[in-house]
Every structure is written in structure tokens, then in C-alpha cells.
Design a protein around this motif. Structure first.
Motif, PDB file in Angstrom:
ATOM      1  N   PRO A   1       1.000  -1.141  -0.061  1.00 14.42           N
ATOM      2  CA  PRO A   1      -0.098   0.539   0.134  1.00 14.42           C
ATOM      3  C   PRO A   1       0.657   1.260   0.063  1.00 14.42           C
ATOM      4  O   PRO A   1       0.710   1.912   1.052  1.00 14.42           O
ATOM      5  N   ALA A   2       1.932   1.342  -0.961  1.00 11.90           N
ATOM      6  CA  ALA A   2       2.404   2.455  -1.218  1.00 11.90           C
ATOM      7  C   ALA A   2       1.685   4.022  -1.459  1.00 11.90           C
ATOM      8  O   ALA A   2       3.139   4.798  -1.469  1.00 11.90           O
ATOM      9  N   ASN A   3       0.613   3.570  -1.705  1.00 15.74           N
ATOM     10  CA  ASN A   3      -0.351   5.774  -2.319  1.00 15.74           C
ATOM     11  C   ASN A   3       0.313   6.424  -3.069  1.00 15.74           C
ATOM     12  O   ASN A   3       0.389   7.211  -3.308  1.00 15.74           O
TER      13      ASN A   3
ATOM     14  N   LEU B   1       6.878   5.887   3.722  1.00 20.91           N
ATOM     15  CA  LEU B   1       6.118   6.252   3.076  1.00 20.91           C
ATOM     16  C   LEU B   1       6.556   7.532   2.578  1.00 20.91           C
ATOM     17  O   LEU B   1       6.207   8.276   1.162  1.00 20.91           O
ATOM     18  N   ALA B   2       6.996   9.061   3.455  1.00 20.36           N
ATOM     19  CA  ALA B   2       7.873  10.005   3.191  1.00 20.36           C
ATOM     20  C   ALA B   2       8.411  10.175   1.966  1.00 20.36           C
ATOM     21  O   ALA B   2       8.489  10.685   1.417  1.00 20.36           O
ATOM     22  N   ALA B   3       9.408   9.267   2.302  1.00 21.29           N
ATOM     23  CA  ALA B   3      10.424   9.003   1.339  1.00 21.29           C
ATOM     24  C   ALA B   3      10.160   9.056   0.022  1.00 21.29           C
ATOM     25  O   ALA B   3      10.742   9.347  -1.254  1.00 21.29           O
ATOM     26  N   MET B   4       9.305   7.500  -0.509  1.00 18.67           N
ATOM     27  CA  MET B   4       8.968   7.315  -1.763  1.00 18.67           C
ATOM     28  C   MET B   4       8.519   8.581  -1.954  1.00 18.67           C
ATOM     29  O   MET B   4       8.779   8.948  -3.578  1.00 18.67           O
ATOM     30  N   ALA B   5       7.353   8.865  -1.437  1.00 19.33           N
ATOM     31  CA  ALA B   5       6.315  10.258  -1.903  1.00 19.33           C
ATOM     32  C   ALA B   5       7.648  11.728  -2.778  1.00 19.33           C
ATOM     33  O   ALA B   5       7.809  11.890  -3.260  1.00 19.33           O
ATOM     34  N   ALA B   6       9.029  11.358  -1.515  1.00 19.14           N
ATOM     35  CA  ALA B   6       9.256  12.461  -1.745  1.00 19.14           C
ATOM     36  C   ALA B   6      10.634  12.984  -2.779  1.00 19.14           C
ATOM     37  O   ALA B   6      10.549  12.823  -3.903  1.00 19.14           O
TER      38      ALA B   6
END
Length: 332
Positions: free
Chosen positions: A227-229, A297-302
Motif C-alpha cells: 500500500p504505497a499510496n 511513505l514520506a521517502a517514496m513520496a519525496a
């Protein structure tokens, strides 16, 4: 006496004047019969029939029976199909990619502010549809997207590091670049061929859908769900301007009112529906759902925002797209 007879005859003629014919509208969607959207659209059709006193019948065509969503949007534009509830087809206008920008919203509250009534992206999309002679009646929030794999989760699952895993992505630039940013090897494959591609090992998984979509269409090849959003999946209920104009003012108003009610109800249940479908992957399929921390999740989003946004902005028009992103940031 003559005038009385004429008046009586005129009244009789009016009494036997046939009423306007009921309007039958064809509504397309992409999921199989019995899927959540199918059930909800059939309830919407019933509500429209009741609200219009039977003047308007919405006939539901599931599983892309009227064509894939790109073809259907083109056909709605020219009035060959009346209605659809489906993803925006970016082939018609590349600017429609703004709707599926990766990590545009981080949670359900932000998603509603961006895509719900009065939301920045929602208003932009309504304008883009209008340019195609299409009226947007409602937004349909589906889920935050994730990654389905037919293999075990890699050790680097919660990071943007390289994974060496090949995944099917839609033929949309933002999804291809997101796959790369998260460390996967993206392979654009048409949806109609995607299941076979995973089943035969051409690819090891899929990016571009969420738990509900993977359960509906990839249940036999989903061993791991992440669930990587990756994006917020929102579909749009649209109607051909020609079909809408064919309804009386009263029926148009009733249709729009029921569409608004349909959307409002969906916003209330969509988040719980996502959680339920993630659990179905575990309970029904025995799949592993990977738990990701807020930091992961924050790292992937960035990483996705840094790598993907500039490239997609070039595709949609940098100034145009950046102005929208700035408004999204202000709304969050």
C-alpha cells in the motif's frame, strides 16, 4: 354550440397527445458485474428513475462492454455513448494527467480537498471535459493506489532503491516514471493483456491500481500487496452534452442532484472500502500486505515528486500544471 364542440375536441386531443418518450441512457464502467462500482451505479440508476418519475432510465454496462475507457470517453464526446464512470483518458488530452499525479494527496482529508466538491483538480478536470463536449456530473473516489506483486516483497520494499522487479504500468507517463522512481522496472502493457503478462512471468507485478482493482482483476496473481499510496485513484461520472441536452430541464436537475448524492455517499464510505479490500486480499487470497511506516511513505513520496513531477509537468505544460500544483499545496 360550435365553439363548445371545438373546445371539447381540442381538450380531447390534448388528453390523447402522447407524452414525451422516456430517455434511455447507456452508462459504461470498467469493473465486472457485482463489483462495488457496479452495485453503486445500479443503485444510482434506480434513484434517477425514481427521481424522474421513470422519465430517465440509466442502463449499466459493466466490464468495459462498450469499449475500453479511452474509446468510451471518445464516444461520449461525440454522443455515441451517453454516460460513463471511469478514469480520465489522457489520450484525449494529456493535461488530464493532472488527475493522477503521484503523491498529490497524502491522506483522505487531503484527497477530498483536492478532488471533492470545489477541489482544485476537480474543477480543472471539469473544464477539460467541457472542452470535449462532456459534462462532469460527479467525482468517484476509489482508493489510494498500491503495488501488486506475484512474488515476495523485496528487501527494499519500503524505499525508493532499485529492486530489479519488472511491473506492468498503464501507458501513462506519470505511472511509468513513478515505477522507476520507486525502484521498479516499468513495462507499459495494455490492461487487457496485463493479467496474462503477470501470469506468464513477462512481468512480476502491477502498478496503477489499488487493493480493490487487484482483487477484482488480478486476484490469482497477487501474492504481495504494497500500500504505497502511489496515486489517488478517482474516476469521473461523465455525460455527453448531447445526451444531457436531450433531457427536460426538470430531468437534468434531477440527474445532477442524484449524481451529487451518489458522490457524497461515496466519500463517506471510500476509506473504509479501501481497508476492507486490503483485508480481502489477506483473507480470501492469502496475500501478504506489507506494512509501511510514515517515514517510508514520506521517502517514496519525496522521490516520486522530485523525479516525476518535473517530467510530467513538461508533458502537460509547465506553467499550467505548476499553477495547479501550487493551488493544491495551498489547499493542503
Amino acid at each position: 354550440m360550435k365553439h363548445t364542440m371545438l373546445a371539447t375536441a381540442a381538450a380531447a386531443l390534448m388528453a390523447f397527445t402522447p407524452m414525451a418518450e422516456a430517455q434511455d441512457l447507456k452508462m459504461s464502467h470498467v469493473r465486472p458485474q457485482g463489483a462495488t462500482i457496479d452495485v453503486e451505479l445500479n443503485a444510482f440508476a434506480d434513484a434517477v428513475s425514481e427521481a424522474t418519475g421513470g422519465d430517465v432510465s440509466v442502463n449499466i454496462f459493466a466490464a468495459s462492454a462498450l469499449g475500453d475507457y479511452t474509446t468510451v470517453q471518445e464516444r461520449v464526446s461525440v454522443g455515441a455513448v451517453d454516460m460513463a464512470t471511469q478514469p480520465a483518458a489522457t489520450a484525449a488530452d494529456r493535461r488530464m494527467q493532472i488527475s493522477s499525479f503521484p503523491y498529490l494527496a497524502g491522506n483522505w482529508a487531503q484527497a477530498r480537498a483536492v478532488y471533492g466538491p470545489g477541489g482544485v483538480v476537480r474543477e480543472v478536470m471539469a473544464g477539460l471535459y467541457a472542452e470535449q463536449d462532456i459534462t462532469m456530473l460527479a467525482a468517484y473516489p476509489v482508493y489510494f493506489g498500491g503495488i501488486s506483486l506475484n512474488v515476495a516483497a523485496p528487501e527494499s520494499v519500503g524505499t525508493p532503491e532499485a529492486k530489479g522487479i519488472k511491473v506492468r504500468v498503464p501507458g501513462i507517463k506519470s505511472f511509468q516514471l513513478t515505477g522507476e522512481a520507486l525502484g521498479y522496472i516499468p513495462s507499459p502493457i495494455p490492461f487487457s493483456e496485463a493479467f496474462t503478462a503477470v501470469q506468464t512471468g513477462v512481468v512480476d507485478g502491477v502498478i496503477g491500481s489499488g487493493a480493490e482493482g487487484y482483487y477484482a482483476s488480478f486476484r490469482d496473481v497477487t501474492k504481495t500487496y504494497i500500500p504505497a499510496n502511489t496515486h489517488f485513484e478517482v474516476w469521473y461520472m461523465i455525460i455527453s452534452n448531447e445526451s444531457l441536452a436531450g433531457l427536460s430541464d426538470e430531468d437534468q436537475a434531477a440527474l445532477k442532484e442524484q449524481a451529487a448524492s451518489f458522490e457524497a455517499t461515496r466519500w463517506e464510505v471510500a476509506e473504509a472500502d479501501q481497508a476492507r479490500n486490503e483485508q480481502r486480499l489477506v483473507d480470501d487470497l492469502g496475500a501478504t500486505v506489507v506494512e509501511l511506516s510514515d517515514d517510508q511513505l514520506a521517502a517514496m513520496a519525496a522521490k516520486a515528486r522530485a523525479d516525476v513531477w518535473p517530467a510530467v509537468l513538461e508533458d502537460v505544460g509547465t506553467d499550467w500544471g505548476q499553477a495547479i500544483l501550487d493551488k493544491v499545496a495551498a489547499s493542503n
